[in-house]
Design a protein around this motif. Sequence first.
Motif, PDB file in Angstrom:
ATOM      1  N   GLN A   1       0.813  -1.208   0.000  1.00 30.75           N
ATOM      2  CA  GLN A   1       0.000   0.000   0.000  1.00 30.75           C
ATOM      3  C   GLN A   1       0.852   1.267   0.000  1.00 30.75           C
ATOM      4  N   ASN A   2       2.035   1.211   0.576  1.00 27.85           N
ATOM      5  CA  ASN A   2       2.900   2.391   0.560  1.00 27.85           C
ATOM      6  C   ASN A   2       3.250   2.788  -0.864  1.00 27.85           C
ATOM      7  N   PHE A   3       3.480   1.775  -1.715  1.00 29.49           N
ATOM      8  CA  PHE A   3       3.768   2.108  -3.106  1.00 29.49           C
ATOM      9  C   PHE A   3       2.535   2.640  -3.826  1.00 29.49           C
ATOM     10  N   LEU A   4       1.373   2.045  -3.593  1.00 26.45           N
ATOM     11  CA  LEU A   4       0.163   2.512  -4.276  1.00 26.45           C
ATOM     12  C   LEU A   4      -0.146   3.970  -3.950  1.00 26.45           C
ATOM     13  N   GLU A   5       0.281   4.415  -2.775  1.00 25.32           N
ATOM     14  CA  GLU A   5       0.123   5.832  -2.457  1.00 25.32           C
ATOM     15  C   GLU A   5       1.079   6.705  -3.268  1.00 25.32           C
ATOM     16  N   LYS A   6       2.153   6.099  -3.781  1.00 28.61           N
ATOM     17  CA  LYS A   6       3.103   6.820  -4.620  1.00 28.61           C
ATOM     18  C   LYS A   6       2.857   6.574  -6.112  1.00 28.61           C
ATOM     19  N   LEU A   7       1.733   5.991  -6.449  1.00 24.03           N
ATOM     20  CA  LEU A   7       1.361   5.742  -7.837  1.00 24.03           C
ATOM     21  C   LEU A   7       0.153   6.602  -8.173  1.00 24.03           C
ATOM     22  N   ILE A   8       0.223   7.301  -9.283  1.00 20.13           N
ATOM     23  CA  ILE A   8      -0.873   8.167  -9.700  1.00 20.13           C
ATOM     24  C   ILE A   8      -1.023   8.071 -11.217  1.00 20.13           C
ATOM     25  N   GLY A   9      -2.238   8.106 -11.675  1.00 17.60           N
ATOM     26  CA  GLY A   9      -2.529   8.103 -13.105  1.00 17.60           C
ATOM     27  C   GLY A   9      -3.181   9.410 -13.516  1.00 17.60           C
ATOM     28  N   ILE A  10      -2.855   9.858 -14.716  1.00 18.20           N
ATOM     29  CA  ILE A  10      -3.451  11.072 -15.279  1.00 18.20           C
ATOM     30  C   ILE A  10      -4.047  10.708 -16.625  1.00 18.20           C
ATOM     31  N   GLU A  11      -5.338  10.910 -16.763  1.00 16.21           N
ATOM     32  CA  GLU A  11      -6.036  10.666 -18.019  1.00 16.21           C
ATOM     33  C   GLU A  11      -6.322  11.985 -18.706  1.00 16.21           C
ATOM     34  N   MET A  12      -6.156  12.019 -20.011  1.00 15.15           N
ATOM     35  CA  MET A  12      -6.467  13.220 -20.783  1.00 15.15           C
ATOM     36  C   MET A  12      -6.711  12.840 -22.234  1.00 15.15           C
ATOM     37  N   PRO A  13      -7.583  13.556 -22.919  1.00 16.11           N
ATOM     38  CA  PRO A  13      -7.813  13.293 -24.344  1.00 16.11           C
ATOM     39  C   PRO A  13      -6.691  13.893 -25.190  1.00 16.11           C
ATOM     40  N   HIS A  14      -5.902  13.039 -25.803  1.00 17.99           N
ATOM     41  CA  HIS A  14      -4.787  13.495 -26.640  1.00 17.99           C
ATOM     42  C   HIS A  14      -4.535  12.454 -27.715  1.00 17.99           C
ATOM     43  N   LYS A  15      -4.248  12.920 -28.913  1.00 15.23           N
ATOM     44  CA  LYS A  15      -4.032  12.004 -30.039  1.00 15.23           C
ATOM     45  C   LYS A  15      -2.868  11.058 -29.788  1.00 15.23           C
ATOM     46  N   LEU A  16      -1.795  11.578 -29.192  1.00 15.08           N
ATOM     47  CA  LEU A  16      -0.627  10.727 -28.951  1.00 15.08           C
ATOM     48  C   LEU A  16      -0.924   9.674 -27.898  1.00 15.08           C
ATOM     49  N   LEU A  17      -1.708  10.038 -26.880  1.00 10.93           N
ATOM     50  CA  LEU A  17      -2.027   9.088 -25.818  1.00 10.93           C
ATOM     51  C   LEU A  17      -3.019   8.027 -26.275  1.00 10.93           C
ATOM     52  N   GLU A  18      -3.661   8.217 -27.409  1.00  2.50           N
ATOM     53  CA  GLU A  18      -4.489   7.152 -27.970  1.00  2.50           C
ATOM     54  C   GLU A  18      -3.630   5.994 -28.465  1.00  2.50           C
ATOM     55  N   ARG A  19      -2.348   6.250 -28.656  1.00  2.00           N
ATOM     56  CA  ARG A  19      -1.467   5.236 -29.242  1.00  2.00           C
ATOM     57  C   ARG A  19      -0.345   4.790 -28.306  1.00  2.00           C
ATOM     58  N   VAL A  20      -0.097   5.527 -27.242  1.00  2.00           N
ATOM     59  CA  VAL A  20       1.030   5.212 -26.375  1.00  2.00           C
ATOM     60  C   VAL A  20       0.710   5.695 -24.967  1.00  2.00           C
ATOM     61  N   THR A  21       1.367   5.091 -23.973  1.00  2.00           N
ATOM     62  CA  THR A  21       1.238   5.493 -22.573  1.00  2.00           C
ATOM     63  C   THR A  21       2.607   5.876 -22.048  1.00  2.00           C
ATOM     64  N   PHE A  22       2.696   7.034 -21.376  1.00  2.00           N
ATOM     65  CA  PHE A  22       3.948   7.508 -20.797  1.00  2.00           C
ATOM     66  C   PHE A  22       3.969   7.196 -19.301  1.00  2.00           C
ATOM     67  N   VAL A  23       5.152   6.843 -18.795  1.00  2.00           N
ATOM     68  CA  VAL A  23       5.341   6.592 -17.367  1.00  2.00           C
ATOM     69  C   VAL A  23       6.526   7.428 -16.901  1.00  2.00           C
ATOM     70  N   ASP A  24       6.242   8.387 -16.029  1.00  2.00           N
ATOM     71  CA  ASP A  24       7.280   9.229 -15.426  1.00  2.00           C
ATOM     72  C   ASP A  24       7.639   8.649 -14.064  1.00  2.00           C
ATOM     73  N   THR A  25       8.923   8.543 -13.783  1.00  2.00           N
ATOM     74  CA  THR A  25       9.389   7.885 -12.559  1.00  2.00           C
ATOM     75  C   THR A  25      10.099   8.884 -11.660  1.00  2.00           C
ATOM     76  N   PRO A  26      10.181   8.605 -10.367  1.00  2.00           N
ATOM     77  CA  PRO A  26      10.966   9.477  -9.472  1.00  2.00           C
ATOM     78  C   PRO A  26      12.435   9.476  -9.866  1.00  2.00           C
ATOM     79  N   GLY A  27      13.065  10.637  -9.708  1.00  2.00           N
ATOM     80  CA  GLY A  27      14.474  10.739 -10.056  1.00  2.00           C
ATOM     81  C   GLY A  27      15.354   9.943  -9.099  1.00  2.00           C
ATOM     82  N   ILE A  28      16.451   9.455  -9.632  1.00  2.00           N
ATOM     83  CA  ILE A  28      17.405   8.690  -8.825  1.00  2.00           C
ATOM     84  C   ILE A  28      18.233   9.661  -7.997  1.00  2.00           C
ATOM     85  N   ILE A  29      18.216   9.472  -6.692  1.00  2.00           N
ATOM     86  CA  ILE A  29      18.971  10.317  -5.769  1.00  2.00           C
ATOM     87  C   ILE A  29      19.990   9.425  -5.069  1.00  2.00           C
TER      88      ILE A  29
END
Length: 554
Positions: free
Chosen positions: A248-276
Amino acid sequence: MLRRSCSLSKKKKKKSPLYRLCGTLVKHEHAYLRPSSSWPSVCPASSLCVHFNLPAMVYIVCLTTGVLLAAIMKGTVWICCLLSLLLLQATAEEEDHTSVLRDTSHIDETLRLATEEKASDYAAAIQTLRKIYHTSIKPMEQAYKYNELRQHEISAYPGRTLGDSATDGEITSKPMVLFLGPWSVGKSSMINYLLGLHDSPYQLYTGAEPTTSEFTVIMHGEKIRSVEGIVMAADSSRSFSPLEKFGQNFLEKLIGIEMPHKLLERVTFVDTPGIIENRKQQERGYPFNDVCQWFIDRADLIFVVFDPTKLDVGLELEMLFKQLKGRESQIRIILNKADNLATQDLMRVYGALFWSLAPLINVTEPPRVYVSSFWPYDYAPDTSRELFKREEISLLEDLNQVIENRMENKIAFIRQHGIRVRIHGLLVDRYVQTFKEKMSFFSDPELVFQEIVDDPDKFYIFKSILAKTNVSKFDLPNRDAYRDFFGINPITNFKPLSAQCSYIGGCLLDKIEKAITTELPALLSSINSGKQPGLSSCEATGCGEKPKNRYRKN
């Protein structure tokens, strides 16, 4: 001019410090600058500010310098004003290029976003692929509990039926593009740039400090909204149900963003936390490397982003590249913010990047490296603009190839999964047969099987598979994995392959071999030739023929 600038400040905030400073400087402008006969009717600062159209604050800073120096040396104040203005003008020119937005029409052209896809053909191919998986591959996967052996399972949980959509979500999911790299190198800015989210309320937050602390999945939706991680994991129509195993700790750090966009109809982007590098992984509160591995295993394209100021390699980045081993064909390295450097410095940074990454990428052909500046503002002046533009277009073409080949890649992935399931079934069958051959009336079943599991080479478990089948030795799983597998699942729970046949459903081995050698290649050929995909009428037992099993003893 100063009064006009002050009036603008007055409109914004009547009693602001800027307004009070303006009032003071207006008095000193008359006191020090205008009365002298040696001065022109207008201060050089005023005329230069009007000529260069500098903002009020720049003029005030310049005039403040002039006033202070005029009080000391009235005869040389115009030189000080001139030098201050030249310095401020250079700063203003440097800031001006960041306020000019680039033309982004090449993004739509390169990715062919205006081209309509043939949705019916794609849906038919997906339906056929799903049918092949459920009828030919999944039965053996469930019979021999493949999901308990591998972490790269295609389905979320064992025992799911045809109507369950968790497995279907994995098959029907869009290509995934994963962004990895150190903090504040431009991963989120790059996604904002590709999606045109600059200066919109929905852009990903960016900054010079570490800003992204969550795994952010940007996907297509009918309207713009955010989806919590616990909702994404609970929604069986998505492919993120397996992420529940990270807690559950990870699920609190997971978020999805939905939006109508032509590019997102064909691909999904995943942004990750930066390596520190100066933070221990345990402080994140969840297994960061394991989560990255889950996304890496499912990504079609992996962008590892760096910038000229973050080229060092620490423990966490080194662990990340170990996880990327075997996925070199999908890795693209990006040297972002390249317009911040002169050409000679850029060459040195490029060489330093390869020097840092060379020990981590042990392949004969290094991954492709793109050098550019991926954000919406114009390139810095006096930089290699044409080079950066060509590099950006090359990266977009690379992304477009993944989008256009997504169906072919998905078929290849299902076929690869089928090969792994088939090898697993053959190995379990061989363990079962060896156990039955070594058992006698006076034998202890636990001791006999423990001896087989501890030293499978003594009983030619793996060598017999290589001798009787066309399995490559490089595709065989780790022997130690089966010690753990049979520690959880007793050998008596499994039947040999010769007993996994029926006249109605056929043999498990025959069906999965038919899918690997005939059905999936035929579907791939139909996609490439543009024909309507479909299964033959002889799906189960080969047009009514008696099912054969070459592992049945004569």
